[in-house]
Design an enzyme around this catalytic site. Sequence first.
Site, PDB file in Angstrom:
ATOM      1  N   GLU A 188      45.715  24.417  10.961  1.00 43.67           N
ATOM      2  CA  GLU A 188      45.138  23.731  12.121  1.00 43.67           C
ATOM      3  C   GLU A 188      43.893  24.481  12.592  1.00 43.67           C
ATOM      4  O   GLU A 188      43.977  25.656  12.941  1.00 43.67           O
ATOM      5  CB  GLU A 188      46.188  23.697  13.237  1.00 43.67           C
ATOM      6  CG  GLU A 188      45.746  22.903  14.435  1.00 43.67           C
ATOM      7  CD  GLU A 188      46.807  22.853  15.511  1.00 43.67           C
ATOM      8  OE1 GLU A 188      47.377  23.905  15.849  1.00 43.67           O
ATOM      9  OE2 GLU A 188      47.064  21.754  16.027  1.00 43.67           O
ATOM     10  N   LYS A 238      54.647  27.617  33.702  1.00 43.49           N
ATOM     11  CA  LYS A 238      53.742  28.724  33.368  1.00 43.49           C
ATOM     12  C   LYS A 238      52.592  28.163  32.536  1.00 43.49           C
ATOM     13  O   LYS A 238      52.703  27.949  31.342  1.00 43.49           O
ATOM     14  CB  LYS A 238      54.458  29.832  32.573  1.00 43.49           C
ATOM     15  CG  LYS A 238      53.568  31.080  32.523  1.00 43.49           C
ATOM     16  CD  LYS A 238      53.586  31.810  31.212  1.00 43.49           C
ATOM     17  CE  LYS A 238      52.894  31.189  30.069  1.00 43.49           C
ATOM     18  NZ  LYS A 238      51.424  31.199  30.077  1.00 43.49           N
ATOM     19  N   CYS A 275      46.207  18.271  19.494  1.00 39.13           N
ATOM     20  CA  CYS A 275      47.223  18.539  18.471  1.00 39.13           C
ATOM     21  C   CYS A 275      47.349  17.410  17.460  1.00 39.13           C
ATOM     22  O   CYS A 275      47.753  17.627  16.337  1.00 39.13           O
ATOM     23  CB  CYS A 275      48.559  18.792  19.142  1.00 39.13           C
ATOM     24  SG  CYS A 275      48.983  17.484  20.299  1.00 39.13           S
ATOM     25  N   THR A 281      52.359  26.437  16.701  1.00 37.51           N
ATOM     26  CA  THR A 281      53.580  26.543  15.910  1.00 37.51           C
ATOM     27  C   THR A 281      54.054  28.001  15.863  1.00 37.51           C
ATOM     28  O   THR A 281      55.252  28.273  15.919  1.00 37.51           O
ATOM     29  CB  THR A 281      53.331  25.977  14.503  1.00 37.51           C
ATOM     30  OG1 THR A 281      53.112  24.565  14.645  1.00 37.51           O
ATOM     31  CG2 THR A 281      54.507  26.204  13.567  1.00 37.51           C
ATOM     32  N   GLU A 286      56.799  21.181  21.262  1.00 37.04           N
ATOM     33  CA  GLU A 286      55.688  20.309  20.822  1.00 37.04           C
ATOM     34  C   GLU A 286      54.623  21.232  20.256  1.00 37.04           C
ATOM     35  O   GLU A 286      53.973  21.958  21.007  1.00 37.04           O
ATOM     36  CB  GLU A 286      55.113  19.529  22.013  1.00 37.04           C
ATOM     37  CG  GLU A 286      56.077  18.597  22.690  1.00 37.04           C
ATOM     38  CD  GLU A 286      56.375  17.355  21.888  1.00 37.04           C
ATOM     39  OE1 GLU A 286      55.860  17.231  20.761  1.00 37.04           O
ATOM     40  OE2 GLU A 286      57.146  16.520  22.379  1.00 37.04           O
ATOM     41  N   ALA A 332      53.768  30.390  18.207  1.00 36.26           N
ATOM     42  CA  ALA A 332      54.490  30.722  19.442  1.00 36.26           C
ATOM     43  C   ALA A 332      55.799  29.933  19.509  1.00 36.26           C
ATOM     44  O   ALA A 332      56.824  30.457  19.956  1.00 36.26           O
ATOM     45  CB  ALA A 332      53.615  30.421  20.656  1.00 36.26           C
ATOM     46  N   GLY A 333      55.760  28.681  19.046  1.00 33.68           N
ATOM     47  CA  GLY A 333      56.970  27.842  19.058  1.00 33.68           C
ATOM     48  C   GLY A 333      58.096  28.447  18.235  1.00 33.68           C
ATOM     49  O   GLY A 333      59.269  28.361  18.602  1.00 33.68           O
TER      50      GLY A 333
END
Length: 492
Positions: free
Chosen positions: A392, A185, A293, A239, A259, A241-242
């Site tokens: 970030e 996706k 990143c 991060t 990641e 969403a992670g």
Amino acid sequence: MPSVASLEAPEDRMRFFIDGRWATPHGARSHQALEAATGDVLARGALADEQDVDAAVLAARNALDHGVWGRTTAPERAAVMRRMADALEKRAESTAVLVSRENGMPIGLSHMLNGGAPAGLLRMYADLVENLELEEIRPSQAGSTIVRREPVGVVGAITPWNFPQALAMFKIAPALAAGCTVVLKPSPETALDSYVFADAALEAGLPDGVLNIVLGDRDAGAALVSHPLVDKIAFTGSTEAGRAIGAECGRLIRRCTLELGGKSAAVFLDDGVLDTFLAGLDGACFLNNSQTCTTQARILVARSRYDEVVDALAQYTSDMVLGNPLDPSVTCGPMASRNQLDRVLGYIDMARNSDARLVSGGGRPEGLEQGWFVQPTVFADVDNNDRLAREEVFGPVMAVIPFNDDEDAIRIANDSDYGLGGSVWSADEDRALAVARRVRTGTIGLNYYTLDLGSPFGGMKDSGIGRELGPEGLNAYLEYKSVYASDKYLSA
Ligand code: NAD
């Protein structure tokens, strides 16, 4: 550079790639991909809903459990992967141009990462799995144990827009080598290029259902993460969403690799060689317009060299060439989207209103009103507690921070929620290595920063869990199984 007007419009991608065929979407939603350098419409891509994701996962499950793929040998998988690499290489030029138009990636980098790298990764993992012992027989008290390494199963791969081809292939190549099946996706911002993988899979004769591609937004991603027939999620993205994905995978006891983001430090020691640093800035700080990143957006500089390095950074960024990323002389293309531009400008405004000192850039460039351009920007005298040093930005905005000695540099470098990239700059490589050993980060370079596809890549702390690339990247798609047997296999 080809004039933008002379470029062919990319084709709309209004069907998904499911079970080896072009499938009609269940719903009617689509995403309009815009050219980052102009803001003009490029083409449309259909957006998947939960039912489309379900169809893709069912195809992947079926291909693994009932199709030929589940019974292939490693050499058979390697052969089809090499054919797919050849098919991707044939399309490398047009794919590189397409990705540059989608997300603003400078064309030279795009040639490396969207043509060569995905094909290279397929070949690398084909070689690795052919040479891997997938079964080992050990003597045991009762006879023997056959220790097998089996594919982890159906993989849901979710990718961001900044390196769409390479980051997808970080997952697809080891997954295919291991014998898994995949549902990819991709991100709506790069709606078009991932279907090049489908074109290549069809040409290579990859069996139906082994690779399925459904473009979708975060709801489609969430549907993939929680689908009961998925065995593993491989995610690259923010991060935030992670965290949500990791929590869901934890609840479901689902394997996952994350990641995530970074706020890495480039550490310039008091004996650093300025020319080496300037030559390495593109890889360390400005790769892909800093939409990377591993961008080392905290530049830590020894006080005795501080003014000299700040001046050099100001000059370097003022000299960067902004413009259409298809022009090979351009060193900084646009941001990938309006949202991304607004985010970067927001951080610049915030830092302008802090005690930090603006030494170059600081806004939108004159003469480039179309598209999502921002000036490469340097703030000096940033406090490591400022938001600019902690969050970030994901754009070309550097925070320069002074330090007193090597201990102080290590302390500041480690004073971050993240741990993904980094670099140390010194005339004495042993001294740089001593500092690098003490920085808590997944990757770090000595006087340069360039990813090595043959070595593990990933993050510490909030930058993620697990590793991709290298032989370690293949392990992430294999499960151990111990078969307790008699001793008859020991002598075989
Ligand atoms: P993002 O997290 O917004 O989206 C990434 C992908 O995840 C997209 O496909 C998106 O649709 C999907 N997604 C978002 N939320 C989801 C959810 N809750 N459940 C399931 N899927 C979801 O990130 P982005 O803006 O596309 O990419 C930029 C981010 O990616 C940056 O933070 C950057 O640092 C990170 N990144 C990390 C690496 C790495 O290897 N560590 C590499 C590149 C980019």
